[in-house]
Scaffold this active site. Structure first.
Site, mmCIF file in Angstrom:
data_model
loop_
_atom_site.group_PDB
_atom_site.id
_atom_site.type_symbol
_atom_site.label_atom_id
_atom_site.label_comp_id
_atom_site.label_asym_id
_atom_site.label_seq_id
_atom_site.Cartn_x
_atom_site.Cartn_y
_atom_site.Cartn_z
ATOM 1 N N ARG A 81 41.648 47.964 42.702
ATOM 2 C CA ARG A 81 40.992 47.525 41.680
ATOM 3 C C ARG A 81 40.038 48.642 41.045
ATOM 4 O O ARG A 81 39.741 49.758 41.887
ATOM 5 C CB ARG A 81 40.165 46.973 42.762
ATOM 6 C CG ARG A 81 38.582 46.476 42.585
ATOM 7 C CD ARG A 81 38.013 44.539 43.529
ATOM 8 N NE ARG A 81 38.591 44.485 43.580
ATOM 9 C CZ ARG A 81 37.924 42.687 44.293
ATOM 10 N NH1 ARG A 81 36.787 42.900 44.937
ATOM 11 N NH2 ARG A 81 38.753 41.852 44.567
ATOM 12 N N ARG A 98 37.013 41.091 50.886
ATOM 13 C CA ARG A 98 38.287 39.796 51.475
ATOM 14 C C ARG A 98 39.798 40.512 50.776
ATOM 15 O O ARG A 98 40.182 40.443 51.304
ATOM 16 C CB ARG A 98 37.621 38.891 50.527
ATOM 17 C CG ARG A 98 37.740 37.215 51.826
ATOM 18 C CD ARG A 98 36.757 36.603 50.377
ATOM 19 N NE ARG A 98 35.381 37.515 49.840
ATOM 20 C CZ ARG A 98 34.789 38.030 50.371
ATOM 21 N NH1 ARG A 98 34.027 37.346 51.934
ATOM 22 N NH2 ARG A 98 33.616 37.912 49.502
ATOM 23 N N THR A 99 39.621 40.919 49.536
ATOM 24 C CA THR A 99 40.478 41.583 49.044
ATOM 25 C C THR A 99 40.917 42.731 49.542
ATOM 26 O O THR A 99 42.391 42.476 50.134
ATOM 27 C CB THR A 99 40.703 41.922 47.840
ATOM 28 O OG1 THR A 99 39.966 40.179 47.144
ATOM 29 C CG2 THR A 99 42.067 42.160 47.061
ATOM 30 N N HIS A 137 42.956 38.791 38.153
ATOM 31 C CA HIS A 137 42.436 38.794 39.483
ATOM 32 C C HIS A 137 44.331 38.093 39.997
ATOM 33 O O HIS A 137 43.902 36.973 40.516
ATOM 34 C CB HIS A 137 41.997 38.681 39.952
ATOM 35 C CG HIS A 137 40.994 38.922 41.540
ATOM 36 N ND1 HIS A 137 42.701 39.621 41.995
ATOM 37 C CD2 HIS A 137 40.561 38.673 42.069
ATOM 38 C CE1 HIS A 137 41.929 39.442 43.690
ATOM 39 N NE2 HIS A 137 40.697 39.721 43.825
ATOM 40 N N LYS A 196 34.950 63.221 40.912
ATOM 41 C CA LYS A 196 34.627 64.420 40.099
ATOM 42 C C LYS A 196 35.626 64.735 38.529
ATOM 43 O O LYS A 196 36.597 65.913 38.335
ATOM 44 C CB LYS A 196 35.874 65.323 40.864
ATOM 45 C CG LYS A 196 35.395 65.619 42.015
ATOM 46 C CD LYS A 196 36.910 66.108 43.438
ATOM 47 C CE LYS A 196 36.086 66.653 44.280
ATOM 48 N NZ LYS A 196 37.966 66.730 45.462
#
Lengths: 140, 308
Positions: free
Chosen positions: B101, B51-52, B129, B80
């Site tokens: 995120r 969703r986000t 959030h 890496k």
């Protein structure tokens, strides 16, 4: 027990008994060339027992670090054998690179090269929290 | 340049202006179809998201902009060993705004320290959030007509549920808000929410274990999923995952005008039978999410609203 009086330097007094080595570490006194005297369990009318640190030749010190550890500590600046200034300690709003966050979920656990920042979140209870994850700093 | 890392990065006045802009976009989306022509959004998702990430991307595409980025740490130079600080310094050359995120708490704050472009926290571990909260409060304002004078129940995983943390932090600034926090003791809200937001600011709240006992008092019920990915111990997750299941039997105890929100994805904490209840607002919530993120992108890119 006798420790010579300072001609010039700093006396960190009224340290809670048993805490002097924490201060020695946080102030990085081990890196200094000058004489440092650590007095443990000295008699104190007000505290019963206290620790004292005397640093010869040094007139400047990170007061924020001391305020973070315990703002009841007193700092006397000595010159020519006399107290020329009594520094007042307050709890700093922010401390940087003094202590590290212990939260394994915090970005500071994996990201190298960033500052460890703690902010004062509750002055009444002397609570500092990590600026990144808000975890409370627990001294021990 | 403004970053949105914490819910408190937006004042109540700014929140109102973001919500007002989102309402105008919702009413006339086609008028905003080119306001971000030529602008690019980078989505740096070190952790899975449906969703986000898609909501951010849809928002930018709806404004005429374009998107680039990665959707898992495995597809980035993080494998890496590249730091967040270095990644954002590089991405700042490619995009005009970034949504990040990350599974580690505080990663977006690190990104903001090194970024040349606005950084938006799209979820950092079990911490915050803030853009889900924008979605939540747009839904509450649209369906309840106000953001104050509400009794809000938050139910489920309040320890690791970052959407719950951000929602409490945001709504605590509105008058007449009361929280009822429903969770097993192991999943109670973290102390930084209890101490810094609720106790210090004298916000009325109660903590209970049984949803049935309090559902009848609620204006908004905010359900959350038990966050499997935050547990270090699988056994603890299994023991707690079915703590709360909202079904029609429990809904029968609720007010007729209570609304049910959920940041999604759900696992089984809301029975499918509840979806058809008019009080179930969680899919409407997703729709609002795109419009508020359009408003957010416009505000952070300092794109002027158009005359309607």
């Amino acid at each position: 027990m006798n420790v010579d009086s300072l001609k010039r330097g700093i006396v960190i007094d009224h340290i809670k008994a048993g805490s002097c080595m924490d201060i020695y570490k946080y102030l990085e006194l081990d890196k200094l060339d000058c004489s440092v005297a650590i007095i443990k369990n000295a008699k104190s009318n007000a505290m019963g027992k206290k620790d004292i640190i005397k640093v010869e030749g040094l007139l400047d010190i990170d007061l924020d670090v001391l305020g973070f550890i315990d703002c009841n500590i007193t700092v006397n600046v000595i010159d020519d054998g006399k107290i020329i200034e009594k520094k007042k300690l307050t709890m700093p709003e922010t401390i940087r690179n003094v202590v590290s966050c212990k939260n394994p979920r915090c970005i500071t656990s994996i990201e190298h090269g960033i500052d460890q920042i703690f902010k004062l979140s509750d002055p009444e209870n002397h609570v500092y929290r990590c600026a990144y994850c808000e975890q409370k700093y627990e001294k021990k | 340049m403004k970053h949105i890392i914490d819910p408190l990065d937006l004042s109540v006045e700014e929140l109102d202006s973001y919500l007002d802009l989102a309402d105008r976009i919702y009413a006339n989306p086609e008028k905003y179809a080119h306001v971000c022509d030529g602008k690019k959004l980078a989505t740096l998702f070190y952790e899975p998201s449906t969703r986000t990430r898609l909501s951010f991307e849809a928002a930018m595409l709806n404004l005429g902009g374009s998107v680039l980025g990665f959707s898992s740490a495995e597809n980035s130079s993080a494998t890496k060993g590249e730091s967040v600080a270095d990644t954002i310094r590089v991405v700042s050359n490619f995009a005009d705004i970034c949504a990040i995120r990350h599974p580690k708490e505080g990663a977006p704050m690190v990104a903001a320290q090194y970024s040349q472009i606005p950084v938006v926290n799209a979820g950092d571990g079990g911490h915050q959030h803030p853009t889900q909260t924008l979605t939540d409060i747009m839904t509450i304002r649209a369906l309840k007509g106000r953001l104050g004078n509400l009794t809000i129940g938050l139910c489920g995983d309040l320890k690791f549920g970052r959407t719950a943390h951000s929602l409490i932090t945001t709504l605590a600034r509105y008058a007449g808000i009361k929280f009822i926090l429903i969770s097993p003791p192991e999943l109670e809200i973290p102390d930084y929410i209890r101490d810094n937001t609720l106790i210090q600011k004298k916000i009325p709240f109660q903590e209970v274990e049984r949803l049935e006992d309090v559902i009848g008092n609620l204006d908004v019920l905010y359900m959350t999923r038990v966050q499997k990915e935050r547990f270090f111990n699988e056994e603890d997750y299994v023991r707690l995952k079915d703590s709360y299941i909202l079904d029609m039997e429990k809904m029968s105890l609720a007010k007729d005008d209570m609304i049910v929100l959920h940041p999604l994805p759900r696992v089984n904490e809301i029975a499918v039978e509840v979806d058809n209840d008019p009080r179930a607002a969680y899919f409407k919530q997703v729709q609002y999410g795109v419009y508020i993120r359009m408003a957010l992108i416009m505000k952070l890119l300092e794109v002027n609203d158009i005359e309607c």
